[in-house]
Structure formats: structure tokens, C-alpha cells
Motif scaffolding. Structure first.
Motif, PDB file in Angstrom:
ATOM      1  N   ARG A 108       0.826  -1.203   0.000  1.00 41.86           N
ATOM      2  CA  ARG A 108       0.000   0.000   0.000  1.00 41.86           C
ATOM      3  C   ARG A 108       0.863   1.257   0.000  1.00 41.86           C
ATOM      4  NH1 ARG A 108      -2.602   2.594   4.657  1.00 41.86           N
ATOM      5  NH2 ARG A 108      -4.232   3.995   3.925  1.00 41.86           N
ATOM      6  N   TYR A 109       1.885   1.282   0.813  1.00 44.16           N
ATOM      7  CA  TYR A 109       2.757   2.456   0.859  1.00 44.16           C
ATOM      8  C   TYR A 109       3.499   2.639  -0.458  1.00 44.16           C
ATOM      9  CZ  TYR A 109       2.073   4.030   5.620  1.00 44.16           C
ATOM     10  OH  TYR A 109       1.525   4.578   6.751  1.00 44.16           O
ATOM     11  N   PHE A 110       3.934   1.535  -1.047  1.00 37.96           N
ATOM     12  CA  PHE A 110       4.632   1.644  -2.324  1.00 37.96           C
ATOM     13  C   PHE A 110       3.676   2.111  -3.421  1.00 37.96           C
ATOM     14  CE2 PHE A 110       6.069   0.046  -6.420  1.00 37.96           C
ATOM     15  CZ  PHE A 110       7.343   0.576  -6.473  1.00 37.96           C
ATOM     16  N   GLU A 111       2.485   1.532  -3.458  1.00 33.46           N
ATOM     17  CA  GLU A 111       1.546   1.865  -4.530  1.00 33.46           C
ATOM     18  C   GLU A 111       1.083   3.315  -4.470  1.00 33.46           C
ATOM     19  OE1 GLU A 111      -1.534  -1.031  -4.364  1.00 33.46           O
ATOM     20  OE2 GLU A 111      -0.286  -2.637  -5.185  1.00 33.46           O
ATOM     21  N   ILE A 112       0.806   3.829  -3.266  1.00 35.42           N
ATOM     22  CA  ILE A 112       0.297   5.198  -3.152  1.00 35.42           C
ATOM     23  C   ILE A 112       1.415   6.223  -3.189  1.00 35.42           C
ATOM     24  CG2 ILE A 112      -0.923   6.817  -1.645  1.00 35.42           C
ATOM     25  CD1 ILE A 112      -2.640   4.474  -0.712  1.00 35.42           C
ATOM     26  N   ASN A 113       2.483   5.977  -2.455  1.00 32.29           N
ATOM     27  CA  ASN A 113       3.545   6.987  -2.325  1.00 32.29           C
ATOM     28  C   ASN A 113       4.526   6.989  -3.480  1.00 32.29           C
ATOM     29  OD1 ASN A 113       2.285   7.375   0.106  1.00 32.29           O
ATOM     30  ND2 ASN A 113       4.106   7.168   1.363  1.00 32.29           N
ATOM     31  N   VAL A 114       4.662   5.852  -4.157  1.00 32.92           N
ATOM     32  CA  VAL A 114       5.665   5.750  -5.224  1.00 32.92           C
ATOM     33  C   VAL A 114       5.029   5.480  -6.591  1.00 32.92           C
ATOM     34  CG1 VAL A 114       7.798   4.627  -5.985  1.00 32.92           C
ATOM     35  CG2 VAL A 114       7.325   4.883  -3.540  1.00 32.92           C
ATOM     36  N   LEU A 115       4.296   4.373  -6.693  1.00 32.92           N
ATOM     37  CA  LEU A 115       3.776   3.964  -7.996  1.00 32.92           C
ATOM     38  C   LEU A 115       2.807   4.985  -8.577  1.00 32.92           C
ATOM     39  CD1 LEU A 115       3.814   1.869 -10.202  1.00 32.92           C
ATOM     40  CD2 LEU A 115       2.052   0.578  -8.961  1.00 32.92           C
ATOM     41  N   ALA A 116       2.007   5.617  -7.734  1.00 31.83           N
ATOM     42  CA  ALA A 116       1.089   6.646  -8.243  1.00 31.83           C
ATOM     43  C   ALA A 116       1.860   7.761  -8.940  1.00 31.83           C
ATOM     44  CB  ALA A 116       0.251   7.217  -7.102  1.00 31.83           C
ATOM     45  N   ALA A 117       2.978   8.180  -8.359  1.00 33.20           N
ATOM     46  CA  ALA A 117       3.799   9.233  -8.960  1.00 33.20           C
ATOM     47  C   ALA A 117       4.460   8.755 -10.248  1.00 33.20           C
ATOM     48  CB  ALA A 117       4.857   9.693  -7.957  1.00 33.20           C
ATOM     49  N   VAL A 118       4.928   7.519 -10.238  1.00 35.78           N
ATOM     50  CA  VAL A 118       5.541   6.952 -11.446  1.00 35.78           C
ATOM     51  C   VAL A 118       4.519   6.901 -12.578  1.00 35.78           C
ATOM     52  CG1 VAL A 118       6.487   4.835 -12.439  1.00 35.78           C
ATOM     53  CG2 VAL A 118       7.276   5.621 -10.191  1.00 35.78           C
ATOM     54  N   ARG A 119       3.317   6.459 -12.261  1.00 34.63           N
ATOM     55  CA  ARG A 119       2.266   6.319 -13.275  1.00 34.63           C
ATOM     56  C   ARG A 119       1.940   7.668 -13.922  1.00 34.63           C
ATOM     57  NH1 ARG A 119      -1.425   4.345 -10.086  1.00 34.63           N
ATOM     58  NH2 ARG A 119      -0.884   2.167 -10.438  1.00 34.63           N
ATOM     59  N   LEU A 120       1.799   8.699 -13.096  1.00 36.68           N
ATOM     60  CA  LEU A 120       1.470  10.023 -13.628  1.00 36.68           C
ATOM     61  C   LEU A 120       2.631  10.602 -14.433  1.00 36.68           C
ATOM     62  CD1 LEU A 120      -0.422  11.536 -10.577  1.00 36.68           C
ATOM     63  CD2 LEU A 120      -1.411  10.908 -12.781  1.00 36.68           C
ATOM     64  N   THR A 121       3.838  10.354 -13.978  1.00 41.34           N
ATOM     65  CA  THR A 121       5.004  10.817 -14.729  1.00 41.34           C
ATOM     66  C   THR A 121       5.046  10.146 -16.096  1.00 41.34           C
ATOM     67  OG1 THR A 121       6.238  11.128 -12.672  1.00 41.34           O
ATOM     68  CG2 THR A 121       7.517  11.046 -14.708  1.00 41.34           C
ATOM     69  N   ARG A 122       4.825   8.861 -16.110  1.00 41.82           N
ATOM     70  CA  ARG A 122       4.806   8.109 -17.368  1.00 41.82           C
ATOM     71  C   ARG A 122       3.714   8.630 -18.300  1.00 41.82           C
ATOM     72  NH1 ARG A 122       4.339   2.797 -15.285  1.00 41.82           N
ATOM     73  NH2 ARG A 122       2.094   2.935 -15.649  1.00 41.82           N
ATOM     74  N   MET A 123       2.619   9.108 -17.718  1.00 48.12           N
ATOM     75  CA  MET A 123       1.484   9.582 -18.495  1.00 48.12           C
ATOM     76  C   MET A 123       1.729  10.970 -19.087  1.00 48.12           C
ATOM     77  SD  MET A 123      -2.469   9.513 -17.194  1.00 48.12           S
ATOM     78  CE  MET A 123      -2.398  10.915 -16.065  1.00 48.12           C
ATOM     79  N   TYR A 124       2.334  11.878 -18.281  1.00 47.51           N
ATOM     80  CA  TYR A 124       2.449  13.273 -18.714  1.00 47.51           C
ATOM     81  C   TYR A 124       3.822  13.654 -19.268  1.00 47.51           C
ATOM     82  CZ  TYR A 124      -2.086  14.454 -16.599  1.00 47.51           C
ATOM     83  OH  TYR A 124      -3.426  14.547 -16.299  1.00 47.51           O
ATOM     84  N   LEU A 125       4.863  12.931 -18.907  1.00 49.31           N
ATOM     85  CA  LEU A 125       6.217  13.326 -19.313  1.00 49.31           C
ATOM     86  C   LEU A 125       6.419  13.341 -20.834  1.00 49.31           C
ATOM     87  CD1 LEU A 125       9.076  14.163 -18.483  1.00 49.31           C
ATOM     88  CD2 LEU A 125       9.636  11.730 -18.214  1.00 49.31           C
ATOM     89  N   PRO A 126       5.921  12.358 -21.587  1.00 47.21           N
ATOM     90  CA  PRO A 126       6.153  12.411 -23.042  1.00 47.21           C
ATOM     91  C   PRO A 126       5.632  13.693 -23.685  1.00 47.21           C
ATOM     92  CG  PRO A 126       5.418  10.218 -22.401  1.00 47.21           C
ATOM     93  CD  PRO A 126       5.267  11.092 -21.184  1.00 47.21           C
TER      94      PRO A 126
END
Length: 264
Positions: A108-126
Motif C-alpha cells: 500500500r505504501y509503495f503503490e500510493i507513495n511511489v507507484l502513483a507518482a511513477v504512473r502520472l510521470t509516465r502519463m504526462y512526461l512524453p
């Protein structure tokens, strides 16, 4: 120095209170169109309404979505298809003895604190890279470096953000997009006053109480008071600006000197 973000669109995750809403207000006052995010639509609308009272000219967008999920990220993109500034502030914390943290809590801590940020970065960075401008920031913590014994799962997640930030900065190299993490120190947010008064004399005025708390329980702080959310926001606004174009791949501290380190 004039920090003008007019024409930029920002998304601040987890921004209905505390550091998040202070960042959203700071970006809006600098001229950006800002998405305020939370899971509960009612709380998001309340936060937007309150922010508009404090900054009547602010251009604010309600982004009601659970960004700890893929579905929530997709919802955010429906509301804000492209952003120029992504501030990954969403996070959870809590104390628990190290040997009692379950597998589910670690996930839970990894998914909310880390993976959520990774997912959004992957979505908006390109899109940022294609347009030649972008700012991605991860709100980390002194706990990323000074791992708290009472919540190592939280510390782990914030340490991971430092690595994620550096890695995505390399991915964006030479594109005009900067990626940084912000190491925030002990901050005056909701609930912190009650926590302080659990440890020091309740009859003390707040300014004296927090200084007593910092002196006795956070003596490594050089500021010797809690940081105000607006002080965190000031750094984020600067890092979002054109003036911060040469700052990337960094773990930038606004910790009041809490971390006993010369670098960064």
C-alpha cells in the motif's frame, strides 16, 4: 525575481489540505492554471472554493480522482489531458513497529507513495518532452534520508522517490524538461499542533510550544521551528519556473537544516 507561470497548466496531487493546497495556491498566484486533487469530490470542491477565497484570480480545476489507482489516473487525464507542471505530493504516513508491518501495508505504501507518482510521470512526461518544456517534482521528506525507526515503510517510499526522480531526469535529458525531488522537513500541517501538545506543556503559546518541541524532540533542526506549508510551496513554485531551468536531477532541500549533510 518575477516567477510568471502564466499559460502553464499544473496538477498537484493530494492537494485538498496541508502542503498540497499551499503548493496549489502558490502556483495559481504565479499565474498557472492548477488542478486541485483529492479522492472525495466534496472535499475537492470545498478546497477549490476556499482557495478561490484566498486567491480570487486563481484559475483552478477540480480533479476528483483516486490517483493511487490506474482508474484514477485515467480520470485525471480526462480532466487535464496535458500538464506542464506535475507535482507529485500525494502520500500517506503512519507509525508502526518495523516487525509488525504486513506485506499488504508495504504494498500500500509503495503503490500510493511511489507507484502513483511513477504512473502520472509516465502519463504526462512524453507530452512535456515533445513540447520542449515541463516540470516534474516529487515531494519527498527528510525521512527519505533519516529513516524513522517508527515508520520505515514510509521512509522507504520517500527514499524511492529520490531514485525515481533522478531516473526520470535522465530520461528527460536535453528536452527542456526538469525533474526534481523536494526534501521537506518537519512541517506545520493539520494535526501537528495536537501532536506537539501531546509532548509539551499545553499552556504554552503555540510559537513557544513548537520551539520547545523542536529543541527537545527534533534538536538536529537548524531552523528550530516547524516549517510552514507556504515555505515548501515557495521552493516548488521556483522549481516550476523558467528561472529554474538548470536545476534538474536534484534532491532539493527545504528541511530547515534537519538533515545533517553538506550535500545536496
Amino acid at each position: 525575481m518575477e516567477l510568471n507561470l502564466a499559460g502553464r497548466t499544473a496538477l498537484v496531487t493530494g492537494s485538498t489540505q496541508g502542503i498540497g493546497v499551499a503548493i496549489a495556491l502558490g502556483l495559481a498566484r504565479a499565474g498557472a492554471r492548477v488542478g486541485i486533487n483529492g479522492r472525495d469530490p466534496g472535499r475537492v470542491e470545498e478546497a477549490v472554493a476556499q482557495a478561490r477565497k484566498e486567491a480570487p484570480q486563481a484559475d483552478l480545476v477540480a480533479v476528483a480522482a483516486d490517483l493511487g489507482t490506474e482508474e484514477g489516473a485515467a480520470r485525471a487525464r480526462e480532466v487535464l489531458p496535458e500538464v506542464d507542471i506535475l507535482v507529485n505530493n500525494l502520500g500517506i504516513f503512519g507509525s508502526k513497529p518495523a516487525l509488525e508491518i504486513s506485506d499488504d501495508e508495504w504494498r500500500r505504501y509503495f503503490e500510493i507513495n511511489v507507484l502513483a507518482a511513477v504512473r502520472l510521470t509516465r502519463m504526462y512526461l512524453p507530452g512535456m518532452m515533445a513540447r520542449g518544456f515541463g516540470r516534474v517534482q516529487y515531494i519527498a521528506s527528510d525521512s527519505a534520508v533519516v529513516i524513522p525507526a517508527e515508520m520505515i515503510h514510509y521512509g522507504m517510499s520517500k527514499t524511492a522517490l529520490l531514485a525515481v526522480s533522478r531516473g526520470f531526469a535522465k530520461e528527460a535529458a536535453g528536452t527542456g524538461v526538469t525533474v526534481n525531488s523536494v526534501i521537506a522537513g518537519p512541517t506545520h500541517t493539520g494535526g501537528v499542533e495536537d501532536f506537539v501538545y501531546e509532548l509539551v506543556d499545553r499552556d504554552l503559546p503555540w510559537d513557544e510550544a513548537q520551539r520547545t518541541f523542536m529543541r527537545e524532540y527534533r534538536p538536529q533542526s537548524l531552523l528550530q521551528r516547524l516549517i510552514e506549508p507556504e515555505e515548501i510551496a515557495n521552493l516548488v513554485v521556483y522549481l516550476s519556473s523558467e528561472q529554474a531551468s538548470a536545476t534538474t536531477g536534484g534532491a532539493v532541500r527545504v528541511d530547515g537544516g534537519y538533515v545533517d549533510s553538506i550535500l545536496p
